[in-house]
Design a protein around this motif. Structure first.
Motif, PDB file in Angstrom:
ATOM      1  N   LEU A 320       0.806  -1.219   0.000  1.00  0.00           N
ATOM      2  CA  LEU A 320       0.000   0.000   0.000  1.00  0.00           C
ATOM      3  C   LEU A 320       0.842   1.273   0.000  1.00  0.00           C
ATOM      4  CD1 LEU A 320      -2.778  -1.150   2.484  1.00  0.00           C
ATOM      5  CD2 LEU A 320      -2.662  -1.439  -0.009  1.00  0.00           C
ATOM      6  N   LEU A 321       1.853   1.340   0.874  1.00  0.00           N
ATOM      7  CA  LEU A 321       2.680   2.548   0.929  1.00  0.00           C
ATOM      8  C   LEU A 321       3.352   2.853  -0.404  1.00  0.00           C
ATOM      9  CD1 LEU A 321       3.793   4.808   2.893  1.00  0.00           C
ATOM     10  CD2 LEU A 321       5.821   3.363   3.073  1.00  0.00           C
ATOM     11  N   PRO A 322       3.992   1.889  -1.074  1.00  0.00           N
ATOM     12  CA  PRO A 322       4.569   2.191  -2.383  1.00  0.00           C
ATOM     13  C   PRO A 322       3.540   2.658  -3.411  1.00  0.00           C
ATOM     14  CG  PRO A 322       5.550   0.205  -1.498  1.00  0.00           C
ATOM     15  CD  PRO A 322       4.406   0.552  -0.589  1.00  0.00           C
ATOM     16  N   GLN A 323       2.325   2.129  -3.346  1.00  0.00           N
ATOM     17  CA  GLN A 323       1.287   2.597  -4.269  1.00  0.00           C
ATOM     18  C   GLN A 323       0.941   4.064  -4.001  1.00  0.00           C
ATOM     19  OE1 GLN A 323      -2.127   0.021  -5.291  1.00  0.00           O
ATOM     20  NE2 GLN A 323      -1.230  -1.513  -3.934  1.00  0.00           N
ATOM     21  N   GLU A 324       0.869   4.421  -2.727  1.00  0.00           N
ATOM     22  CA  GLU A 324       0.555   5.806  -2.377  1.00  0.00           C
ATOM     23  C   GLU A 324       1.691   6.745  -2.783  1.00  0.00           C
ATOM     24  OE1 GLU A 324      -1.401   6.381   1.550  1.00  0.00           O
ATOM     25  OE2 GLU A 324      -1.146   4.212   1.717  1.00  0.00           O
ATOM     26  N   ALA A 325       2.928   6.295  -2.577  1.00  0.00           N
ATOM     27  CA  ALA A 325       4.071   7.109  -2.987  1.00  0.00           C
ATOM     28  C   ALA A 325       4.080   7.301  -4.501  1.00  0.00           C
ATOM     29  CB  ALA A 325       5.373   6.453  -2.520  1.00  0.00           C
ATOM     30  N   ALA A 326       3.742   6.254  -5.232  1.00  0.00           N
ATOM     31  CA  ALA A 326       3.705   6.342  -6.693  1.00  0.00           C
ATOM     32  C   ALA A 326       2.685   7.366  -7.164  1.00  0.00           C
ATOM     33  CB  ALA A 326       3.395   4.970  -7.287  1.00  0.00           C
ATOM     34  N   ALA A 327       1.622   7.544  -6.375  1.00  0.00           N
ATOM     35  CA  ALA A 327       0.570   8.500  -6.743  1.00  0.00           C
ATOM     36  C   ALA A 327       1.072   9.939  -6.725  1.00  0.00           C
ATOM     37  CB  ALA A 327      -0.629   8.350  -5.807  1.00  0.00           C
TER      38      ALA A 327
END
Length: 350
Positions: A320-327
């Motif tokens: 989840l955290l990497p997905q949010e950072a990618a956003a």
């Protein structure tokens, strides 16, 4: 830099940790670092070379780790180590960590996320990533976290009970249903159940005894599952979790296709501001640093109910955290390096 990515250990989240650590190690190596993956519990007992040469390992000891649906058999893991000492640090681990410029903690759960490893490293003068020992210990304890933040953010009603098998019938009779049953200090939703009936509550309490004598009985809140990552004190765009069946338990978290994950969350802007503000508030109150991820249930009127905060969230590329950072334009490799850089700034007091 020479970086030890410390993973594995001896917790129910061992497999998740190894998967995260493997991805982190590969990412840091791609950025030019001498990163190696080290299993905290197994250590170097099968390594034939000299410990001073480990950072020259051509593959960084990376392997092919995936998260199986079944939780790890920790008794079997313990029995498989040739060195049968009681230490949770395997052979050579502390020596190699002392040789590193920094240790990237990819540990999850009670073996690494509860402050004990951080405290040991502080005493040994070993720099590491993430929060310090005290805030890690607080965040790992769901009851203590709620006690500290409940005056400042909204959280479901709860009580924490210490019990034995002989107390289960009484707890079933006096607990308002539905409720959520949680071990007081586990992560990855290990041991978490939602009880709608007395029979389900009895089964959940029986199963939780394997994780210790304390359990959190939490008011069940119906709503949308929203989680918010945070880096260097600033909240990232939230992510919504929509399990295809049940709730976001261990299986739904780590099995491909078991849940839909949408980032940024398709929620109104004012809801987004509420969950981000609540995340940053909890982060500051507990004294966290570098990065974390907070979990919420948001009711249909937009009220965010804070559940818990994770100091070492999952770090596979699809976590989840990497997905949010990618956003917000932070790629996975950059994120891993940013966590290292922010951690070293914290250690230098910058």
């Amino acid at each position: 830099m020479r970086i030890v990515v410390l993973a594995g250990g001896l917790s129910m989240e061992r497999n998740v940790s190894l998967s995260s650590g493997n991805k982190i190690c590969r990412a840091l190596r791609a950025r030019g670092h001498q990163a190696i993956l080290v299993d905290m519990f197994m250590g170097f007992e099968d390594y034939d070379g000299k410990l001073e040469d480990v950072f020259d390992a051509p593959d960084g000891f990376c392997g092919d780790y995936s998260v199986a649906e079944a939780k790890p058999d920790l008794a079997a893991v313990r029995a498989s180590r040739k060195d049968q000492s009681k230490s949770l640090f395997g052979p050579g681990v502390l020596d190699v960590c002392a040789k590193a410029d920094v240790v990237f903690l990819a540990l999850h759960g009670t073996c690494g996320e509860d402050g004990r490893v951080q405290a040991a490293f502080d005493l040994l003068g070993i720099p590491y990533t993430g929060a310090g020992y005290l805030s890690s210990a607080i965040a790992m304890d769901k009851d203590l976290t709620k006690r500290l933040v409940s005056e400042y953010v909204i959280t479901p009603q709860w009580r924490t009970v210490r019990y034995t098998e002989g107390d289960i019938a009484r707890l079933v009779s006096e607990t308002k249903l539905p409720c959520v049953v949680k071990p007081v200090a586990n992560g990855s939703s290990v041991g978490v159940s939602i009880a709608h009936t007395g029979a389900e509550l009895k089964k959940a309490l029986e199963e939780c005894l394997q994780f210790g004598a304390q359990v959190v009985l939490e008011q069940y809140i119906s709503g949308r599952e929203i989680q918010v990552g945070i880096i260097a004190g600033k909240a990232l765009p939230s992510i919504e979790i929509i399990p295809k069946t049940g709730f976001y338990d261990y299986a739904n978290k780590y099995q491909a296709g078991a849940a839909e994950e949408i980032c940024p969350s398709p929620i109104p802007e004012d809801w987004e501001m509420r969950v981000r503000t609540a995340t940053e508030t909890v982060y500051r109150l507990i004294g966290l640093s570098v990065y974390s991820r907070a979990d919420f249930i948001v009711t249909p009127d937009g009220t965010p109910y804070f559940l818990e905060i994770n100091t070492l969230p999952g770090m596979t590329k699809t976590s989840l955290l990497p997905q949010e950072a990618a956003a917000v334009g932070i790629g996975y490799e950059e994120l891993c390096e940013k966590i290292v850089e922010e951690s070293l700034k914290q250690k230098r007091g910058l």
